[in-house]
Each structure stands twice: as structure tokens, then as C-alpha cells.
Design a protein around this motif. Structure first.
Motif, PDB file in Angstrom:
ATOM      1  N   UNK A 105      39.251  85.162  16.279  1.00 45.92           N
ATOM      2  CA  UNK A 105      37.715  84.951  16.385  1.00 45.92           C
ATOM      3  C   UNK A 105      37.300  84.241  15.148  1.00 45.92           C
ATOM      4  N   UNK A 106      37.861  85.525  14.151  1.00 45.16           N
ATOM      5  CA  UNK A 106      36.777  85.410  12.500  1.00 45.16           C
ATOM      6  C   UNK A 106      37.434  83.838  12.063  1.00 45.16           C
ATOM      7  N   UNK A 107      38.657  83.509  12.194  1.00 42.18           N
ATOM      8  CA  UNK A 107      39.385  82.729  11.862  1.00 42.18           C
ATOM      9  C   UNK A 107      39.025  81.412  12.527  1.00 42.18           C
ATOM     10  N   UNK A 108      38.211  81.479  14.281  1.00 43.27           N
ATOM     11  CA  UNK A 108      38.420  79.887  14.707  1.00 43.27           C
ATOM     12  C   UNK A 108      36.478  79.262  13.518  1.00 43.27           C
ATOM     13  N   UNK A 109      35.843  80.996  13.981  1.00 40.77           N
ATOM     14  CA  UNK A 109      34.540  80.695  13.185  1.00 40.77           C
ATOM     15  C   UNK A 109      34.595  80.195  11.925  1.00 40.77           C
ATOM     16  N   UNK A 110      35.447  80.767  11.285  1.00 45.46           N
ATOM     17  CA  UNK A 110      35.158  80.663   9.745  1.00 45.46           C
ATOM     18  C   UNK A 110      35.143  79.929   9.265  1.00 45.46           C
ATOM     19  N   UNK A 111      36.640  78.818   9.723  1.00 46.32           N
ATOM     20  CA  UNK A 111      37.218  77.441  10.030  1.00 46.32           C
ATOM     21  C   UNK A 111      36.704  76.472  10.271  1.00 46.32           C
ATOM     22  N   UNK A 112      35.587  76.580  11.124  1.00 49.98           N
ATOM     23  CA  UNK A 112      34.292  75.619  11.431  1.00 49.98           C
ATOM     24  C   UNK A 112      33.450  75.806  10.433  1.00 49.98           C
ATOM     25  N   UNK A 113      32.865  76.876   9.831  1.00 45.92           N
ATOM     26  CA  UNK A 113      31.938  77.209   9.230  1.00 45.92           C
ATOM     27  C   UNK A 113      32.279  76.443   7.523  1.00 45.92           C
ATOM     28  N   UNK A 114      33.132  76.884   7.160  1.00 50.12           N
ATOM     29  CA  UNK A 114      33.914  76.224   5.850  1.00 50.12           C
ATOM     30  C   UNK A 114      33.733  74.963   6.187  1.00 50.12           C
ATOM     31  N   UNK A 115      34.564  74.076   6.984  1.00 47.50           N
ATOM     32  CA  UNK A 115      34.468  72.434   7.857  1.00 47.50           C
ATOM     33  C   UNK A 115      33.259  72.219   7.589  1.00 47.50           C
ATOM     34  N   UNK A 116      32.220  72.650   7.881  1.00 49.00           N
ATOM     35  CA  UNK A 116      30.920  72.336   7.699  1.00 49.00           C
ATOM     36  C   UNK A 116      30.016  72.366   6.281  1.00 49.00           C
ATOM     37  N   UNK A 117      30.562  73.152   5.508  1.00 49.82           N
ATOM     38  CA  UNK A 117      30.533  73.823   4.210  1.00 49.82           C
ATOM     39  C   UNK A 117      29.212  74.501   4.019  1.00 49.82           C
ATOM     40  N   UNK A 118      29.612  75.188   5.330  1.00 47.07           N
ATOM     41  CA  UNK A 118      28.227  76.479   5.004  1.00 47.07           C
ATOM     42  C   UNK A 118      28.080  77.896   4.708  1.00 47.07           C
ATOM     43  N   UNK A 119      30.057  78.442   4.590  1.00 51.07           N
ATOM     44  CA  UNK A 119      30.894  79.164   3.875  1.00 51.07           C
ATOM     45  C   UNK A 119      31.375  78.726   2.720  1.00 51.07           C
ATOM     46  N   UNK A 120      31.454  79.123   2.111  1.00 49.40           N
ATOM     47  CA  UNK A 120      32.527  79.034   0.688  1.00 49.40           C
ATOM     48  C   UNK A 120      33.718  79.267   1.246  1.00 49.40           C
ATOM     49  N   UNK A 121      34.976  78.974   1.300  1.00 48.73           N
ATOM     50  CA  UNK A 121      36.452  78.702   1.728  1.00 48.73           C
ATOM     51  C   UNK A 121      37.146  80.207   1.060  1.00 48.73           C
ATOM     52  N   UNK A 122      36.978  80.335  -0.244  1.00 43.85           N
ATOM     53  CA  UNK A 122      37.345  81.862  -0.498  1.00 43.85           C
ATOM     54  C   UNK A 122      37.144  83.195   0.294  1.00 43.85           C
ATOM     55  N   UNK A 123      36.048  83.155   0.671  1.00 45.31           N
ATOM     56  CA  UNK A 123      35.446  84.030   1.768  1.00 45.31           C
ATOM     57  C   UNK A 123      36.072  84.319   2.724  1.00 45.31           C
ATOM     58  N   UNK A 124      36.382  82.892   4.147  1.00 45.37           N
ATOM     59  CA  UNK A 124      37.411  83.029   4.788  1.00 45.37           C
ATOM     60  C   UNK A 124      38.770  83.327   4.816  1.00 45.37           C
ATOM     61  N   UNK A 125      39.421  82.926   2.887  1.00 43.86           N
ATOM     62  CA  UNK A 125      40.801  83.118   2.387  1.00 43.86           C
ATOM     63  C   UNK A 125      40.568  84.993   2.318  1.00 43.86           C
ATOM     64  N   UNK A 126      39.372  85.555   2.200  1.00 41.66           N
ATOM     65  CA  UNK A 126      39.807  87.200   1.543  1.00 41.66           C
ATOM     66  C   UNK A 126      40.141  87.452   3.404  1.00 41.66           C
ATOM     67  N   UNK A 127      38.814  87.277   4.004  1.00 43.65           N
ATOM     68  CA  UNK A 127      39.080  87.658   5.679  1.00 43.65           C
ATOM     69  C   UNK A 127      40.900  87.900   6.443  1.00 43.65           C
ATOM     70  N   UNK A 128      40.796  86.146   5.981  1.00 42.13           N
ATOM     71  CA  UNK A 128      42.744  86.496   6.446  1.00 42.13           C
ATOM     72  C   UNK A 128      43.963  87.111   5.668  1.00 42.13           C
TER      73      UNK A 128
END
Length: 208
Positions: A105-128
Motif C-alpha cells: 500500500x505504501x509503495x502504491x500510494x508513494x508512487x502516485x504521489x511522487x508521479x504527481x510531484x506531491x512527494x519527494x522521490x527520495x522519501x519514497x526511496x527511503x521507505x522502499x
């Protein structure tokens, strides 16, 4: 049926190589109670709910829809463990499905937010990255202990922090609020990883 690589072959092999990873996984999942319990269904439902929220975000749908879906997914995370304990259906399956649903769930939502420039990519990278390390650690724990460990409290707190950060990103909160949420989440992710690592080495030493 007794060919090399089949479940029966692994059961036979486990008598001679008890710490084989396949033996540990097989013994963890086989005959460990029913799979289709209410608690497990709640855990499983978290993935399609989060996936639907991600689709709404990707397609610039109404924010209220994606927010409602995220909150519904979070509610399943709150309820699945309680339901399992109250209905006496805690199982090895549940110990896997609950954290797996959190990570997917975190990966799916994180990818969507990063794609829409709502979340920095590095934050998603740290989570994954953190989730990947914990999954690898989980395999080692299963190998040495022969059963699946339940999620710990720091991990659940970190998952909650991720959810709050995602909601703030979705609502386009002020930058200072986002910075506080992001760094608090990163700190909790790091802390939960350290605690998990200490738990891993402690259990491994005791098993030896």
C-alpha cells in the motif's frame, strides 16, 4: 509427487537440513490455521483500497475520494489485528499478510504521489529501502526460528507516520508542515529499522 523441488520433497529434506530456508517457509505456512479469516480479509482489502486511491491520484480525481480510500485502508490496518485476537484467529498467514499489505500500500500510494510531484522521490526511496531490508531480515528470522514473527510496535508507528505524511502531501500542506512530517517519518523509519535489526540479532543469538 516426490520430485525434487516439490513440497513433499522439502518435507523429506527438512529431516536432514532443518535450517534450509524452504523448510522454514514450508513449516511456517503449512497447516497454520484457516487463510480466509475476517482479519486476513481486512489485511488483503488494504491493497485494493490503496490501489484505488493511487488511481484516483494518478487521474487527478477528487481529493475527497482518494482521502476516503486512504482512510478506509488505514482503518483496516487498525482493525485486522484486533479482530484476529478477539476471534482467536491469529495465524502465520496473518503475520505475513498484515505487514505485506502495509508495504504494498505504501509503495502504491508513494508512487502516485511522487508521479504527481506531491512527494519527494527520495522519501519514497527511503521507505522502499527500509521495507526491503525488513523483508530480508524477516526471511532470516524465519530461517532460524522456523516461524514468522509478528510486526512490532515501532514498525506500526512508522507505518502510521507514513500514512499521515501521505495524507498531508495529498492535501498539499504548507512546506514547513511537510518538512516536519517527512523528517519525523524518516526518523521513525530509521528507529524501527534499528530496533528490528537488534531484534533480529538477539533472536538469532538465542536460537544458537
Amino acid at each position: 509427487m516426490f520430485r525434487i523441488g516439490s513440497p513433499v520433497w522439502y518435507l523429506f529434506k527438512c529431516d536432514f537440513v532443518p535450517r534450509d530456508l524452504n523448510c522454514a517457509i514450508l513449516s511456517s505456512f503449512s497447516m497454520q490455521g484457516p487463510y480466509w479469516t475476517l482479519a486476513n480479509l481486512l489485511s488483503i482489502s488494504r491493497v485494493p483500497l490503496s490501489g484505488a486511491a493511487a488511481v484516483v491520484i494518478f487521474t487527478d480525481g477528487p481529493v475527497i475520494w482518494s482521502l476516503a480510500l486512504i482512510l478506509a485502508a488505514g482503518l483496516t490496518d487498525l482493525l485486522d489485528g484486533q479482530v484476529a485476537r478477539r476471534t482467536n484467529t491469529v495465524s502465520e498467514w496473518g503475520k505475513i499478510l498484515d505487514p505485506a499489505a502495509d508495504k504494498i500500500s505504501a509503495a502504491l500510494l508513494g508512487i502516485a504521489l511522487v508521479w504527481k510531484s506531491l512527494l519527494p522521490f527520495w522519501v519514497l526511496g527511503a521507505i522502499i529501502l527500509r521495507d526491503f531490508l525488513i523483508v530480508m531480515g524477516g526471511f532470516f528470522l524465519t530461517r532460524y526460528l522456523g516461524h514468522v514473527q509478528m510486526s512490532n510496535l515501532p514498525g506500526k508507528i512508522a507505518a502510521t507516520a507514513i500514512g499521515i505524511t501521505f495524507i498531508l502531501a495529498l492535501l498539499k500542506a504548507d512546506q514547513i508542515v511537510m518538512d516536519i512530517a517527512i523528517w519525523a517519518t524518516i526518523g521513525l523509519l530509521g528507529l524501527s529499522l534499528l530496533i528490528y535489526a537488534a531484534r533480529l540479532f538477539g533472536l538469532r543469538n538465542r536460537s544458537n
